[in-house]
Design an enzyme around this catalytic site. Sequence first.
Site, PDB file in Angstrom:
ATOM      1  N   THR A 140      -9.023  -0.949   0.831  1.00 26.97           N
ATOM      2  CA  THR A 140      -9.620  -1.930  -0.087  1.00 26.97           C
ATOM      3  C   THR A 140      -8.655  -3.083  -0.345  1.00 26.97           C
ATOM      4  O   THR A 140      -9.077  -4.164  -0.744  1.00 26.97           O
ATOM      5  CB  THR A 140     -10.028  -1.286  -1.430  1.00 26.97           C
ATOM      6  OG1 THR A 140      -8.915  -0.567  -1.974  1.00 26.97           O
ATOM      7  CG2 THR A 140     -11.200  -0.337  -1.237  1.00 26.97           C
ATOM      8  N   LYS A 190       0.848  -1.178   0.000  1.00 26.01           N
ATOM      9  CA  LYS A 190       0.000   0.000   0.000  1.00 26.01           C
ATOM     10  C   LYS A 190       0.888   1.233   0.000  1.00 26.01           C
ATOM     11  O   LYS A 190       2.112   1.132   0.172  1.00 26.01           O
ATOM     12  CB  LYS A 190      -0.938   0.018   1.202  1.00 26.01           C
ATOM     13  CG  LYS A 190      -0.249  -0.139   2.550  1.00 26.01           C
ATOM     14  CD  LYS A 190      -1.267  -0.242   3.669  1.00 26.01           C
ATOM     15  CE  LYS A 190      -2.010  -1.573   3.616  1.00 26.01           C
ATOM     16  NZ  LYS A 190      -3.366  -1.511   4.094  1.00 26.01           N
ATOM     17  N   ARG A 191       0.301   2.395  -0.193  1.00 26.84           N
ATOM     18  CA  ARG A 191       1.052   3.640  -0.150  1.00 26.84           C
ATOM     19  C   ARG A 191       1.872   3.708   1.135  1.00 26.84           C
ATOM     20  O   ARG A 191       1.393   3.350   2.204  1.00 26.84           O
ATOM     21  CB  ARG A 191       0.048   4.803  -0.227  1.00 26.84           C
ATOM     22  CG  ARG A 191       0.634   6.188  -0.203  1.00 26.84           C
ATOM     23  CD  ARG A 191      -0.438   7.204  -0.607  1.00 26.84           C
ATOM     24  NE  ARG A 191      -1.655   7.078   0.189  1.00 26.84           N
ATOM     25  CZ  ARG A 191      -1.922   7.801   1.271  1.00 26.84           C
ATOM     26  NH1 ARG A 191      -1.036   8.688   1.713  1.00 26.84           N
ATOM     27  NH2 ARG A 191      -3.056   7.655   1.916  1.00 26.84           N
TER      28      ARG A 191
END
Length: 822
Positions: free
Chosen positions: A667, A559-560
């Site tokens: 998500t 993820k980021r």
Amino acid sequence: MARETKETKQKNREFEKEKEELKLRFVQTAHIMWGRELDELTSNEIYQTVAATAKQYISDNWIKTNKAYAERQDKQVYYFSIEFLMGRLLKSNLLNLGIEEVVKEVLADFHLDLSKTFEEEPDAGLGNGGLGRLAACFIDSLAARSLPGHGCSIRYQYGLFEQKIINGNQVEIPDNWLKDGFAWEYRKPDKAIDVKFGGNAYMAKQPDGRLKPVYENPMTVMAVPYDVPIVGYHNNTVNTLRLWNAEVNKDFSDYGYLTKEQIQQKNEYRTFVESITRFLYPDDSTYAGRRMRLIQEYFLVSAGVQSIVRHYKKTGMDIHDFGKKIAIHINDTHPALCVAELMRILVDEEELSWNESWSITKNTIAYTNHTILPEALEKWPVEMFKPLLPRIYMIIDEINRRWLIDVRARYPQNEDKVHALSIIQDGMVHMARLAVVGSHSVNGVAKIHTQILKDTTLHDFYEYNPRMFNNKTNGITHRRWLMGANPELSSLIDETIGSQRWRRQPEMLELLNDYVDDKAFLTEIGKIKRIRKAGLAAYVKEHNGIEVDPDSIFDLQVKRIHSYKRQLMNVLHIMYQYHKLKTDKDYTMLPTTYFFGGKAAPGYFIAKETIRLINAVADKVNQDPETNDKLKVIFIENFGVSIGELVYPAAEVSEQISTASKEASGTGNMKFMMNGAITLGTLDGANVEIRDAVGGDANFVLFGLRAEEVLNYYANGGYSAWDEYNQNEQVKLVVDQLVDGTYGDFRSLHDYFIQDNDEFFILKDLKAYTEAHEEIYNRYQKRYAWLRSAAVNIANSGWFSSDRTISEYASEIWQIKPSKIL
């Protein structure tokens, strides 16, 4: 049996007929496009040809869809988002058209491999992280559910950046994703829109005493739409993603007899125009970068809203009914200027009264909030905003003036409340406040996130009008993240429940709950997981040059890179494990491969230092022959949608470890769940609902502070990173290693923890996180119990499909209905 054989023969005949027709189209398309035989084409030319052939199937339905919407005068929704992280479209389009297998066989007849053809397509550089991926899932689900809905965004010349890891550091390379063109777009110059910046705006008194807005000497930028078809799943629906590109007028290149100064002015204008859509997310660490973000946002909003109104009027519908036929959705605060732009068009151009225009605007627009982080709630200095968008500023100022009349009537003698609710306050224009005031619905994206919005971030607005607040928990498209990414698991689901209906109705995955104690079913899940792990291991070998054991636990956090997502806690725990392996002969752990992936914003120093630390630890651990049969660390470079399709099905442990109260939803957690990974996480975002869906902690590994504890620390203090450092031996060990040379010099991260007081409670939660990993090891050793948990996660993931989410938006916010295309 005879009937079954007859039906099978009929299907085979139909398949062969379709194959011959498609083969003919494919060959003819190649000849038209390239003027050469197939065996003379490059791999990229083969990809372009397959895409062009698919577009022939798409275009007929696209025309039918648009015609049907216009003739039926269906209410339509336009989903505005600053980013749409689409990923590759060829595979998903073939899947949704129902011709993937036919195309595969056609190519095989020419000794071509469809899977290799998929790899020729670049990921479209139209997004960055969860916000853009959610938007992409949503427009996919709109089309799959036959709902009249379209996306609206910007056609960025360059994506965020291509991430390279050089000497352990993130290096940003321009993502020139358009260098070979974008196979799926259609340029529509006849539908161009003029967007105005600068100039002078004021109200002029008319002879009859009325005031009329005057807008003088603006700079005009031409916005040209590029339309991308969004294909519904087996239903003939094709909606549209409209991407706006900033261009100079076609007659601009005629310099004629110009002075040197005039030529310079024209060149400066060209540079300005082309810069608007050059980069996704200009660097906001500078004034010029922040100003360009505001320019981008208004460019998107003005072009999009003007286009919607123009198309609406062209269908012959009454402008007074606009709010009954059109819904505009603001995805986070970036498109919040939709409120003011729609008001500008209705008041200035359609000459409706202010009150009627405001009623239409409120009925048309709805807003989704995606964050409680204050820095992500956009606000613009008046001194920047007003000269750049003078007429829009006047409109916002008037909206605010009228709004505060109502606020003061509700809260007399309470200027604190006025301050909290004012759109323009302390020299700043607050985008989230504009979005709330100008919408009829405000929603969060997970139950806990929505509650926090009500209790804290937007509490004053919730108190003023609680009925407009609601929750819509995010979802993901199972077509890409299960059917497309994990065909082996999808086939097993077909065989197990005896039907493919779940592909259209993902909630039917719950039928798998009847099989979670079936050892044969669980054995097959285990085999498929091993296949997917081997695939990821092969990718790592090719790209990282590192051998990883497919029989080790695959533990993933992709993820980021951001401090609240706590990749730092993950790597500190790995440092502790490595230390124990080296110093404690009695310490045992199951062989584990830890995977990281994600990009850090170019100006986010701590996030980039986190990447550097992960790679420093990886270099040391992976080269140690004493431990590398137990422990490996991999950083996946340039993580994105296409790599995600390889990664999510291979995961066994899903790291969802953000500080409770900080993640709106997430998500990635749903993608891992849908592919049978067990969540190791905090009670944050959609983790809460995932835990509930799988039956609690039997199939979910929970740890860490709760949201209310975190919020209490922020509100009242009482947390000391220094105390954690001095009282917890594990914490002291790993924090000291940041500066003692074990992995290099990471004084920056050491000071971030100790001097900055560990703002996201990484040190506070580290002990509980370590214990959670011990629980993972305990469970993993009980093979069928582990596989049962994986099956329970898969079986209960259907609720997290974006089809469910979009159906809720459609019925509860937008009031749109399915429109079948025959």
